[in-house]
Design a protein around this motif. Structure first.
Motif, short mmCIF file in Angstrom:
data_model
loop_
_atom_site.label_atom_id
_atom_site.label_comp_id
_atom_site.label_asym_id
_atom_site.label_seq_id
_atom_site.Cartn_x
_atom_site.Cartn_y
_atom_site.Cartn_z
N ALA A 28 1.02 -1.54 -0.15
CA ALA A 28 -0.26 0.01 -0.44
C ALA A 28 1.10 1.43 0.23
CB ALA A 28 -0.77 0.27 1.35
N SER B 177 0.20 4.42 -1.27
CA SER B 177 -0.97 4.90 -2.68
C SER B 177 -1.82 5.95 -3.12
CB SER B 177 -1.99 3.43 -1.98
OG SER B 177 -2.40 3.61 -1.02
N GLY B 178 -1.46 6.71 -1.64
CA GLY B 178 -2.57 7.89 -1.63
C GLY B 178 -1.86 9.32 -1.68
N GLY B 179 -0.18 8.60 -1.65
CA GLY B 179 0.76 10.06 -2.41
C GLY B 179 0.80 9.82 -3.46
N VAL C 154 -1.56 8.73 -5.54
CA VAL C 154 -2.59 8.89 -6.35
C VAL C 154 -2.47 11.14 -7.14
CG1 VAL C 154 -4.93 9.04 -6.15
CG2 VAL C 154 -3.46 6.43 -6.43
#
Lengths: 301, 45
Positions: A55, A58-60, A62
């Motif tokens: 993971a 992943s946020g970064g 995106v």
């Protein structure tokens, strides 16, 4: 969080077991809800996203992708939601080396469809076991022996679920009468059905001991433990009725993450005080209790 | 299933959203974004 967890359970039959985040997410209310759902929480240090395995970032990633797309297309900042949605869509459908060049989307849906198939298999197994138990008459039990029946039950369970089942039997257990023996097999069956459905266990140990004072049956697994919520289904109530009919008691030992042990005690005199007098008291008592057991089974449906 | 949750606060979008939360499945890396308004409504997609 609640929406995501329930969506995974209802749509994909996947249970979230661990939530990893930094401390800010885990408010008192969130912790209480996660505890109620038997979900573990693990902290990761803030702004160290590489602690999170696959993971990672992943946020970064995106967000960075969304920002690049927005700037490249010369779009205003307040359209970031659309950009993030598009970036997440692309991220989920981009092959990755650490997934053997499969996409996250492909890996997730292959995995969840396998799990859905597994749930169906477990339900079929439980139906098979019910049919097996219903076919287990005291006469058949007396002929084959209690120990042999418990070994058969454990073998069938292991073959169907992949959970390693170990049986530990006291050398005198075949002195237990057929009526009580049948109930003990049924109790073990209910306990194993619970393990298959809820525990996510890798091992289970079924042990049966007979002493001068009591008969003790234990089914212990190394799974996730039971959530502190009211039991659903009929397994445990059925078990309790069977045990109470013999004047015994049930104890459930469970701690989250350390497995569950279901322990049943039945006075030896109910099973015939088998060590001292294997037949007399059992025969006299089984006639009386047979009525009570039949009534309990009728109530349990 | 193990998931990782993180979020980012951004300037208010045209439709009022100010935060995006990412739920990532640790095994596959599948990311699901959820969008949040000012402590009120939550929207997925």
């Amino acid at each position: 969080m609640k929406d995501y967890v329930e969506r995974m359970e209802k749509r994909y039959q996947v249970k979230v077991k661990i939530v990893r985040s930094d401390d800010e997410l885990f408010t008192k209310r969130t912790r209480a809800w996660l505890r109620k759902k038997a979900i573990d929480t693990e902290l990761s240090a803030p702004r160290t996203q590489d602690q999170n395995g696959l993971a990672e970032r992943s946020g970064g990633v995106v967000i960075a992708k969304a920002r690049a797309m927005r700037i490249g297309a010369n779009l205003p900042h307040d359209l970031w939601k659309e950009m993030v949605n598009t970036a997440a869509y692309l991220h989920n459908r981009t092959p990755r080396e650490n997934l053997d060049w499969k996409t996250p989307y492909e890996v997730f849906y292959t995995h969840t469809s396998k799990l859905s198939g597994l749930t169906e298999t477990i339900n079929m197994l439980i139906d098979d076991l019910r049919a097996y138990i219903n076919d287990l008459t005291p006469t058949r039990l007396a002929k084959r022996g209690l120990g042999s029946e418990i070994f058969s039950l454990a073998n069938e369970f292991q073959a169907s679920t992949g959970v390693v089942a170990t049986v530990k039997l006291h050398e005198h257990i075949d002195e237990i009468g057929a009526d009580l023996g049948r109930d003990l097999v049924q109790i073990a069956h209910e306990a194993l059905a619970n393990v298959a459905k809820h525990a996510s266990a890798s091992r289970v140990v079924i042990s049966l001991r007979l002493t001068a004072q009591s008969i003790r049956l234990e089914v212990a697994d190394d799974g996730t433990g039971m959530a502190p919520s009211p039991a659903r289904g009929r397994g445990l109530p059925n078990m309790l009725k069977r045990v109470q009919a013999w004047g015994g008691k049930v104890e459930i030992g469970s701690a989250h993450g350390t497995g569950t042990a279901i322990r049943v005690w039945i006075p030896a005199r109910a099973g015939g005080s088998a060590r001292s007098d294997p037949t007399e008291s059992l025969l006299s008592r089984s006639t009386v209790l047979g009525v009570a057991v039949s009534a309990a089974l009728a109530i349990a449906g | 299933m193990e998931i990782h949750v993180d979020w980012t606060d951004l300037e208010e979008a045209y439709d009022g959203y100010v935060r995006v939360m990412f739920f990532t499945d640790a095994a596959s890396g599948l990311v699901t974004p959820y969008f949040m308004e000012l402590k009120k409504k939550i929207s997925r997609r």
